[in-house]
Design a protein around this motif. Structure first.
Motif, mmCIF file in Angstrom:
data_model
loop_
_atom_site.group_PDB
_atom_site.id
_atom_site.type_symbol
_atom_site.label_atom_id
_atom_site.label_comp_id
_atom_site.label_asym_id
_atom_site.label_seq_id
_atom_site.Cartn_x
_atom_site.Cartn_y
_atom_site.Cartn_z
ATOM 1 N N LYS A 75 0.933 -1.157 -0.088
ATOM 2 C CA LYS A 75 0.092 0.101 -0.062
ATOM 3 C C LYS A 75 0.824 1.260 0.042
ATOM 4 N N GLU A 76 1.991 1.090 0.487
ATOM 5 C CA GLU A 76 2.827 2.210 0.777
ATOM 6 C C GLU A 76 3.351 2.765 -0.326
ATOM 7 N N ILE A 77 3.813 1.613 -1.187
ATOM 8 C CA ILE A 77 4.390 1.887 -2.678
ATOM 9 C C ILE A 77 3.375 2.465 -3.579
ATOM 10 N N LYS A 78 2.079 1.913 -3.621
ATOM 11 C CA LYS A 78 0.947 2.316 -4.497
ATOM 12 C C LYS A 78 0.913 3.745 -4.350
ATOM 13 N N SER A 79 0.742 4.277 -2.903
ATOM 14 C CA SER A 79 0.353 5.653 -2.628
ATOM 15 C C SER A 79 1.511 6.402 -3.108
ATOM 16 N N LEU A 80 2.636 5.893 -3.431
ATOM 17 C CA LEU A 80 3.777 6.841 -3.566
ATOM 18 C C LEU A 80 4.304 6.954 -5.013
ATOM 19 N N GLU A 81 3.371 6.139 -5.772
ATOM 20 C CA GLU A 81 3.866 5.789 -7.196
ATOM 21 C C GLU A 81 4.184 6.899 -8.101
ATOM 22 N N THR A 82 3.398 7.939 -8.070
ATOM 23 C CA THR A 82 3.558 8.999 -8.730
ATOM 24 C C THR A 82 4.721 9.868 -8.320
ATOM 25 N N GLU A 83 5.233 9.928 -7.122
ATOM 26 C CA GLU A 83 6.107 10.719 -6.532
ATOM 27 C C GLU A 83 7.518 9.981 -6.822
ATOM 28 N N LEU A 84 7.244 8.791 -6.708
ATOM 29 C CA LEU A 84 8.735 7.951 -6.863
ATOM 30 C C LEU A 84 8.981 8.042 -8.361
ATOM 31 N N LYS A 85 8.016 8.187 -9.082
ATOM 32 C CA LYS A 85 8.374 8.403 -10.599
ATOM 33 C C LYS A 85 9.196 9.810 -10.672
ATOM 34 N N LYS A 86 8.614 10.620 -9.777
ATOM 35 C CA LYS A 86 9.343 11.873 -9.910
ATOM 36 C C LYS A 86 10.639 12.098 -9.502
ATOM 37 N N TYR A 87 11.005 11.215 -8.507
ATOM 38 C CA TYR A 87 12.151 10.961 -7.892
ATOM 39 C C TYR A 87 13.190 10.499 -8.740
ATOM 40 N N ILE A 88 12.895 9.360 -9.603
ATOM 41 C CA ILE A 88 13.467 8.694 -10.580
ATOM 42 C C ILE A 88 13.864 9.481 -11.511
ATOM 43 N N PHE A 89 12.955 10.232 -12.107
ATOM 44 C CA PHE A 89 13.293 11.005 -13.220
ATOM 45 C C PHE A 89 14.374 12.346 -12.778
ATOM 46 N N GLN A 90 14.117 12.671 -11.614
ATOM 47 C CA GLN A 90 15.011 13.638 -10.784
ATOM 48 C C GLN A 90 16.301 12.853 -10.655
ATOM 49 N N ALA A 91 16.427 11.664 -10.648
ATOM 50 C CA ALA A 91 17.804 10.987 -10.287
ATOM 51 C C ALA A 91 18.735 10.932 -11.543
ATOM 52 N N VAL A 92 17.820 10.644 -12.414
ATOM 53 C CA VAL A 92 18.487 10.815 -13.889
ATOM 54 C C VAL A 92 18.867 12.301 -14.251
ATOM 55 N N GLU A 93 18.340 13.232 -13.923
ATOM 56 C CA GLU A 93 18.786 14.889 -14.267
ATOM 57 C C GLU A 93 20.074 14.852 -13.518
ATOM 58 N N VAL A 94 19.856 14.368 -12.204
ATOM 59 C CA VAL A 94 21.252 14.503 -11.476
ATOM 60 C C VAL A 94 22.433 13.781 -12.019
ATOM 61 N N GLU A 95 22.297 12.669 -12.536
ATOM 62 C CA GLU A 95 23.232 12.102 -13.098
ATOM 63 C C GLU A 95 23.723 12.609 -14.694
ATOM 64 N N GLU A 96 22.801 13.207 -15.506
ATOM 65 C CA GLU A 96 22.977 13.781 -16.555
ATOM 66 C C GLU A 96 23.823 15.373 -16.276
ATOM 67 N N SER A 97 23.669 15.871 -15.086
ATOM 68 C CA SER A 97 24.399 16.971 -14.721
ATOM 69 C C SER A 97 25.588 16.809 -14.512
ATOM 70 N N GLY A 98 26.283 15.600 -14.249
ATOM 71 C CA GLY A 98 27.594 15.561 -14.000
ATOM 72 C C GLY A 98 27.912 15.715 -12.628
ATOM 73 N N LYS A 99 27.016 16.171 -11.592
ATOM 74 C CA LYS A 99 27.274 16.591 -10.313
ATOM 75 C C LYS A 99 27.810 15.121 -9.561
ATOM 76 N N LYS A 100 28.785 15.250 -8.871
ATOM 77 C CA LYS A 100 29.063 14.219 -7.954
ATOM 78 C C LYS A 100 29.267 14.764 -6.274
ATOM 79 N N VAL A 101 29.159 13.578 -5.380
ATOM 80 C CA VAL A 101 29.098 13.959 -4.234
ATOM 81 C C VAL A 101 30.478 14.043 -3.796
ATOM 82 N N ALA A 102 30.833 15.024 -2.861
ATOM 83 C CA ALA A 102 32.137 15.023 -2.312
ATOM 84 C C ALA A 102 32.421 13.988 -1.254
ATOM 85 N N LEU A 103 32.961 12.835 -1.814
ATOM 86 C CA LEU A 103 33.268 11.788 -0.732
ATOM 87 C C LEU A 103 34.182 12.129 0.033
ATOM 88 N N LYS A 104 34.189 11.705 1.322
ATOM 89 C CA LYS A 104 35.253 11.781 2.268
ATOM 90 C C LYS A 104 36.533 10.693 1.596
#
Length: 206
Positions: free
Chosen positions: A95-124
């Motif tokens: 139920k939790e997954i289905k209730s967040l389906e629309t938002e999860l897709k937005k997060y996934i597309f956002q994750a793709v945009e982050v990858e396309e931007s070339g940004k990297k996490v400043a790792l320790k």
């Protein structure tokens, strides 16, 4: 769907409905399905975007660069304080997954945009992590081990150091180090070993 990933969904018992629903949602975002570290991993132009994995208390989507993502729904979780880049979205039922389906897709597309931007996490840096005393002692007794460890990539070194440092008891830390020595000497990282064991188990079940 990638046939070589099917076994993960077929073997799962506790979270079968949930992980299959997550698979459907991610694939509807037009990512490429692969099997990495024994888990379904979804990529965009061969770059890791999100991964499905399961635990005793929950199943989750893991965003590889979640630390760089905006989180308007406050659903991204840092698994432990040592996890620098990845963030999870955890689910306790279908139920939790289905209730967040629309938002999860937005997060996934956002994750793709982050990858396309070339940004990297400043790792320790690896040298900023304290090496367990038990491992330092092994290096003194076993110079080839020290040489092999230093030849590993920084990421593999970090994974081992964190793995060895987690237990509170010296005996447990020493046991983890002993079990890992053959793999370190072979130049394998902790994730390499885990993936090998999972694949071996999967082949036995076929």
């Amino acid at each position: 769907m990638n046939p070589k990933v099917d076994w993960f969904f077929e073997k799962e018992e506790k979270w079968k409905e949930e992980v299959n629903e997550l698979r459907k949602i991610v694939l509807e975002c037009h990512l490429t399905e692969d099997l990495k570290w024994g888990c379904p991993c979804y990529t965009y132009e061969k770059k890791n975007i999100v991964l499905i994995h399961v635990f005793k208390e929950y199943c989750a989507l893991l965003f590889f660069k979640g630390a760089l993502m905006k989180d308007p729904k406050k659903i991204l979780i840092q698994q432990t304080e040592n996890v620098q880049s990845a963030r999870q979205v955890r689910f306790a039922n279908l139920k939790e997954i289905k209730s967040l389906e629309t938002e999860l897709k937005k997060y996934i597309f956002q994750a793709v945009e982050v990858e396309e931007s070339g940004k990297k996490v400043a790792l320790k840096k690896t040298k900023e992590y304290p090496v367990p005393e038990e491992l330092t002692a092994k290096f003194k007794d076993n110079p080839p081990l020290k040489k092999a460890f230093e030849a590993l990539t920084p990421g593999r070194q970090r994974a081992y150091i964190l793995h060895f440092s987690q237990p509170k008891q010296t005996q447990t830390r020493e046991s983890r180090i002993e079990k890992s020595i053959p793999h370190i000497l072979e130049g394998k990282g902790l994730n390499d070993v885990n993936e090998y064991l999972i694949r071996k188990k999967a082949s036995k079940n076929e």
